[in-house]
Design an enzyme around this catalytic site. Structure first.
Site, mmCIF file in Angstrom:
data_model
loop_
_atom_site.group_PDB
_atom_site.id
_atom_site.type_symbol
_atom_site.label_atom_id
_atom_site.label_comp_id
_atom_site.label_asym_id
_atom_site.label_seq_id
_atom_site.Cartn_x
_atom_site.Cartn_y
_atom_site.Cartn_z
ATOM 1 N N ASP A 1 0.814 -1.227 0.000
ATOM 2 C CA ASP A 1 0.000 0.000 0.000
ATOM 3 C C ASP A 1 0.847 1.276 0.000
ATOM 4 O O ASP A 1 0.330 2.350 -0.292
ATOM 5 C CB ASP A 1 -0.922 0.038 1.229
ATOM 6 C CG ASP A 1 -2.011 -1.014 1.171
ATOM 7 O OD1 ASP A 1 -2.078 -1.738 0.164
ATOM 8 O OD2 ASP A 1 -2.785 -1.111 2.137
ATOM 9 N N MET B 1 -5.966 -2.842 -4.506
ATOM 10 C CA MET B 1 -5.824 -2.747 -3.057
ATOM 11 C C MET B 1 -5.485 -1.317 -2.653
ATOM 12 O O MET B 1 -5.016 -0.524 -3.476
ATOM 13 C CB MET B 1 -4.785 -3.741 -2.555
ATOM 14 C CG MET B 1 -5.332 -5.153 -2.472
ATOM 15 S SD MET B 1 -4.181 -6.281 -1.668
ATOM 16 C CE MET B 1 -5.252 -7.704 -1.417
#
Ligand code: F6P
Length: 342
Positions: A127, A169
């Site tokens: 991330d 994501m």
């Protein structure tokens, strides 16, 4: 010296490269031993170890996942487990612990550091939302995978004059969406940092088709949400770690778009494929450098720190600063997409 090492949280390409790097540099430069704890903090809480020598890390540079295993552990179990973790570390004669992980793992590392355990943290997450470091390894691999897959979606969307929404994501931070969107020429990028305006999305889709464009590609971070009152989004509640359970924002936005534009819309969720497989060369190098510099910091007594990429150099930042906030996409970075989307 004896170094303890563990990998916590969701796995990420490059973890094995870091483990290899710590073991090899500890052995080559200092003659130190490395002991791995299995399955993240759980292995430390339950005293499950594995010895790691140079032979054990052979071939790990290119392998995805983590040979040590990983797990998520509830924050409460970590907080109450500090005394027993200290006991396990002492029993194994561990001089410095090197936890490799994202926000949760580094917060636990900070907790142990505050409790007097010598710790050097290594940031990882696809991330890219750890503050204090320009990049985390795993991010480049995830963006490369997502970009490759979005490239493929362009051609099928074109053939059918469809809108394709790609969910990537990004729980709290839209870095993967932003970068994969820019790299693949997406027409729309939605991130968690800025709730989206459904009317605006409808306008962009209609205008593109009115102009004669063949298709629309939208990249949607899994944590993206609509502006209040714009569109219902199912509430999935939270899991045992306090994380919001996602209910498929791309699918739900797709249904809304189909209803309001009359265009055919398909949603594709990339999911864990973004975290699997071999790391890119960039991530292998970053992971190797992080491992090397964490090993140096451990031996130089520079504890309570996390290795970080600053520009092109590897630096150390206090764990306290690294976990104080998440690094999210800034409005100025988002504004850079303006000329390429819409
Ligand atoms: O934090 C990394 C991450 O890959 C997030 O992008 C994603 O929301 C989450 O992990 C998925 O977690 P799990 O593998 O536990 O479903």
């Amino acid at each position: 010296m004896r170094i303890g090492i563990l990998t916590g949280g969701g796995d990420c390409p490059g973890l094995n490269a870091v483990i290899r790097s710590v073991v090899r540099s500890a052995s080559a430069h200092y003659g130190s031993a490395v002991i791995g704890f299995r399955d993240g903090w759980r292995g430390l809480l339950e005293d499950r170890t594995t010895p790691l020598d140079v032979t054990a890390v052979d071939g790990l540079l290119t392998r995805g996942g983590t040979t040590l295993g990983s797990a998520r552990v509830a924050p409460e179990r970590l907080r109450s487990g500090v005394p027993s973790m200290k006991g396990v570390l002492a029993a194994h004669g561990i001089d410095v612990l090197v936890p490799i992980g994202g926000e949760g793992t580094l917060t636990a590392a900070h907790l142990l550091s505050q409790a007097g355990v010598p710790v050097v943290g290594i940031p990882k997450t696809i991330d890219n939302d750890i503050d204090g470091t320009d990049l985390t390894f795993g991010f480049d691999t995830a963006v490369s995978i997502a970009t490759d897959l979005i490239d493929r979606l362009h051609t099928t969307a074109e053939s059918h004059q469809r809108v394709l929404l790609v969910e990537v994501m990004g729980r709290h931070a839209g870095w993967i969406a932003l970068h994969a969107g820019l790299a693949s020429g997406a027409h729309l990028t939605l991130v968690p940092e800025e709730p989206f305006d459904v009317d605006e999305v409808v306008r962009i889709v209609c205008e593109r088709f009115d102009r004669g464009d063949s298709h629309v590609i939208g990249v949607v971070a899994e944590g993206a949400v609509p502006l209040p009152g714009h569109m219902p989004l199912r509430d999935g509640g939270t899991d045992e770690f306090g994380h919001r359970r996602f209910t498929g924002v791309a699918q739900q936005l797709g249904a809304e778009l189909e209803r309001r534009t009359g265009k055919e819309v398909r949603a594709t969720v990339l999911g864990h494929v973004q975290r699997g497989g071999t790391p890119t060369s960039f991530d292998r190098v970053l992971a190797t450098r992080f491992g090397l510099h964490a090993t140096i910091a451990a031996h130089e007594g520079r504890h309570g720190q996390m290795v970080a990429l600053r520009g092109t150099e590897i630096d150390l930042v206090p764990l306290a600063d690294a976990v104080a906030r998440l690094k999210t996409v800034t409005p100025s970075r988002l504004a850079e997409t303006g000329a390429f989307t819409g």
